[in-house]
Design an enzyme around this catalytic site. Structure first.
Site, mmCIF file in Angstrom:
data_model
loop_
_atom_site.group_PDB
_atom_site.id
_atom_site.type_symbol
_atom_site.label_atom_id
_atom_site.label_comp_id
_atom_site.label_asym_id
_atom_site.label_seq_id
_atom_site.Cartn_x
_atom_site.Cartn_y
_atom_site.Cartn_z
ATOM 1 N N VAL A 82 0.851 -1.197 0.000
ATOM 2 C CA VAL A 82 0.000 0.000 0.000
ATOM 3 C C VAL A 82 0.887 1.248 0.000
ATOM 4 O O VAL A 82 1.744 1.405 0.869
ATOM 5 C CB VAL A 82 -0.931 0.019 1.219
ATOM 6 C CG1 VAL A 82 -1.817 1.263 1.201
ATOM 7 C CG2 VAL A 82 -1.785 -1.253 1.264
ATOM 8 N N ARG A 90 -3.371 13.398 0.172
ATOM 9 C CA ARG A 90 -4.555 14.183 0.548
ATOM 10 C C ARG A 90 -5.471 14.476 -0.640
ATOM 11 O O ARG A 90 -6.065 15.539 -0.746
ATOM 12 C CB ARG A 90 -4.133 15.484 1.239
ATOM 13 C CG ARG A 90 -3.379 15.234 2.544
ATOM 14 C CD ARG A 90 -3.040 16.517 3.275
ATOM 15 N NE ARG A 90 -2.388 16.211 4.536
ATOM 16 C CZ ARG A 90 -1.065 16.041 4.671
ATOM 17 N NH1 ARG A 90 -0.285 16.157 3.618
ATOM 18 N NH2 ARG A 90 -0.547 15.753 5.853
ATOM 19 N N ARG A 91 -5.568 13.508 -1.538
ATOM 20 C CA ARG A 91 -6.509 13.616 -2.654
ATOM 21 C C ARG A 91 -7.549 12.498 -2.620
ATOM 22 O O ARG A 91 -8.280 12.312 -3.579
ATOM 23 C CB ARG A 91 -5.755 13.571 -3.985
ATOM 24 C CG ARG A 91 -4.742 14.687 -4.169
ATOM 25 C CD ARG A 91 -4.223 14.711 -5.588
ATOM 26 N NE ARG A 91 -3.086 15.614 -5.738
ATOM 27 C CZ ARG A 91 -2.480 15.855 -6.909
ATOM 28 N NH1 ARG A 91 -2.909 15.253 -8.012
ATOM 29 N NH2 ARG A 91 -1.441 16.676 -6.967
ATOM 30 N N SER A 118 2.940 -0.124 8.188
ATOM 31 C CA SER A 118 4.120 0.736 8.299
ATOM 32 C C SER A 118 3.854 1.844 9.314
ATOM 33 O O SER A 118 4.743 2.243 10.063
ATOM 34 C CB SER A 118 4.474 1.320 6.939
ATOM 35 O OG SER A 118 3.363 2.022 6.385
ATOM 36 N N TYR A 123 -4.339 2.941 9.379
ATOM 37 C CA TYR A 123 -5.304 1.890 9.060
ATOM 38 C C TYR A 123 -6.443 1.758 10.060
ATOM 39 O O TYR A 123 -7.439 1.099 9.771
ATOM 40 C CB TYR A 123 -4.566 0.558 8.895
ATOM 41 C CG TYR A 123 -3.614 0.609 7.726
ATOM 42 C CD1 TYR A 123 -4.089 0.501 6.427
ATOM 43 C CD2 TYR A 123 -2.252 0.832 7.915
ATOM 44 C CE1 TYR A 123 -3.222 0.587 5.341
ATOM 45 C CE2 TYR A 123 -1.383 0.923 6.833
ATOM 46 C CZ TYR A 123 -1.876 0.811 5.554
ATOM 47 O OH TYR A 123 -1.027 0.917 4.473
ATOM 48 N N PHE A 409 4.470 -9.871 4.919
ATOM 49 C CA PHE A 409 4.042 -10.039 3.532
ATOM 50 C C PHE A 409 3.837 -8.682 2.887
ATOM 51 O O PHE A 409 3.186 -8.503 1.951
ATOM 52 C CB PHE A 409 2.762 -10.893 3.459
ATOM 53 C CG PHE A 409 1.639 -10.432 4.379
ATOM 54 C CD1 PHE A 409 0.745 -9.468 3.949
ATOM 55 C CD2 PHE A 409 1.500 -10.953 5.663
ATOM 56 C CE1 PHE A 409 -0.279 -9.034 4.782
ATOM 57 C CE2 PHE A 409 0.482 -10.523 6.487
ATOM 58 C CZ PHE A 409 -0.426 -9.567 6.046
#
Length: 409
Positions: A82, A90-91, A118, A123, A409
């Site tokens: 990701v 920020r879009r 990360s 999340y 992963f």
């Protein structure tokens, strides 16, 4: 310019992966790593966001089977790779990719999505909660000894080339998966991760080494590791860097750890990701000199609350109504009656009064049994609506062993 999200195709993989590497600092991975991740990519589960011919966002998912309390393996999407280009923050790109991904996970009938973060703060707003933790240890083997169980001296150890015993080591790992929640059953191709050993990432350490434990001629455990030689004015002070260690029984496990502690010209064993309840922490003479550090590892997101809660078992009989908050996946929001025990469980929609109320993120944290519902309640994350319900749920959701993710992963 406008952006477009589309399914990844093979010819775009290098551009896609280059965007990911740039987002993580711009240091290119070794050729061997590129080749492995390309081979493991499930192209129909990976998406890129493109501005013209430039990739500005990446995400993907692997098809996993995750061990849950009770020993069952549950289909789970392993969210990975990701990133959003720093020029396009920020879009709404990340939110759009998370939306598309979770919709696809639901359409595939997977009840769980999991990831390693990360930055965990990213999340939580998408419903992921930290569910497993990993322990880093730097053990001073010059001052720490081991107290090993009976039978340890009966275990035979021998050196082996990692590739030569790979199949037998994978069989040991496979036997361990159902015994600890959070472990991943190795899907085809994933066994190669254990042999990945690019020279550019050794940082002065040896090539990957392997020692296997045997009983009656059968391999019952293994340790894969590297040795980094070093010297100071007092003499040799090398470090053993443990990659992974699995064993079928306590004596074999202790024999492998004792071997690592006794490697010549070393004074430290370094392990970067071990279970928080690893047996070695009970064998050592001085746990303080193991310099333990704990950090979050696997984050869990319930994509289908009913199916996910019915897929695991519970330590004590449970009959509770959970009022789940889930703004990002509204099909989960509302009240669910969970009924279960050590054998099986059901979880269905209900109009009955709720016993507990909690966000789906915190339900994800508690799902594998490593995070206590009582601790979440103490933080104001879980609300008890019926007296006694919190204690019942806390006991039922727990796990006898700490959940643990063996590799990333």
């Amino acid at each position: 310019m406008t952006t477009e999200m589309r399914e990844l195709c093979q010819e775009d993989w290098d551009e896609y992966y280059g965007t990911l590497e740039l987002a993580f600092g711009g240091v290119a991975e070794a050729k061997e790593e590129h080749e492995l991740w390309n081979a493991l990519t499930e192209f129909d589960r990976f998406f890129g966001t493109w501005e013209g011919s430039t990739c500005v966002g990446t995400t993907g998912a692997f098809s996993f089977r995750l061990s849950v309390p009770g020993g069952s393996l549950v289909d789970a999407a392993g969210v990975t790779m990701v990133s959003v280009a720093a020029t396009h923050r920020r879009r709404g790109i990340l939110t759009s990719m998370m939306r598309r991904q979770l919709d696809d996970v639901r359409a595939k009938g997977e009840s769980l999505a999991v990831l390693t973060a990360s930055e965990p703060v990213i999340y939580g707003r998408f419903g992921y909660g930290a569910a497993t933790f990993a322990t880093k240890a730097e053990i001073d083997t010059a001052r720490v000894s081991l107290s090993v169980p009976a039978g340890t001296d009966d275990v035979r150890l021998r050196y082996a080339k990692p590739a030569d015993v790979h199949e037998a080591c994978e069989a040991v790992y496979a036997r361990r998966v159902s015994e600890r929640p959070g472990m991943l059953a190795r899907q085809p191709g994933w066994d190669r991760l254990g042999l990945l050993d690019p020279e550019s990432e050794r940082q002065g350490s040896s090539p990957l080494q392997c020692v296997v434990a045997e009983r009656d001629g059968e391999i019952v455990g293994y340790a894969r590791y590297q040795v980094k030689p070093d010297w100071n004015v007092a003499g040799p002070s090398g470090t053993v860097r443990l990659r992974d260690l699995e064993a079928d029984d306590p004596a074999s496990c202790a024999a492998l750890w004792r071997f690592l502690f006794g490697i010549d010209l070393t004074s430290t064993v370094e392990a970067h990701s071990r279970p928080t309840d690893d047996a070695v922490f009970q064998l050592v003479s001085d746990v303080r000199r193991c310099r333990l550090q704990v950090r979050d590892s696997l984050h869990v997101r319930l994509v289908d609350v009913g199916a996910a809660l019915a897929a695991r078992t519970y330590r004590t009989p449970v009959n509770l109504v959970l009022d789940v908050e889930d703004a990002f996946c509204p099909w989960n929001a509302g009240r669910w009656r969970l009924t279960g025990d050590l054998k099986d469980a059901t979880c269905e929609r209900t109009d009955d009064d709720a016993d507990l109320a909690l966000p789906v993120r915190d339900l994800g944290s508690a799902y594998l049994g490593g995070v206590s519902l009582a601790s979440l309640a103490a933080a104001g994350r879980v609300r008890e609506l019926r007296p006694g319900a919190l204690a019942e749920a806390t006991t039922a959701f727990g796990s006898d062993v700490a959940p643990w993710l063996p590799h990333g992963f």
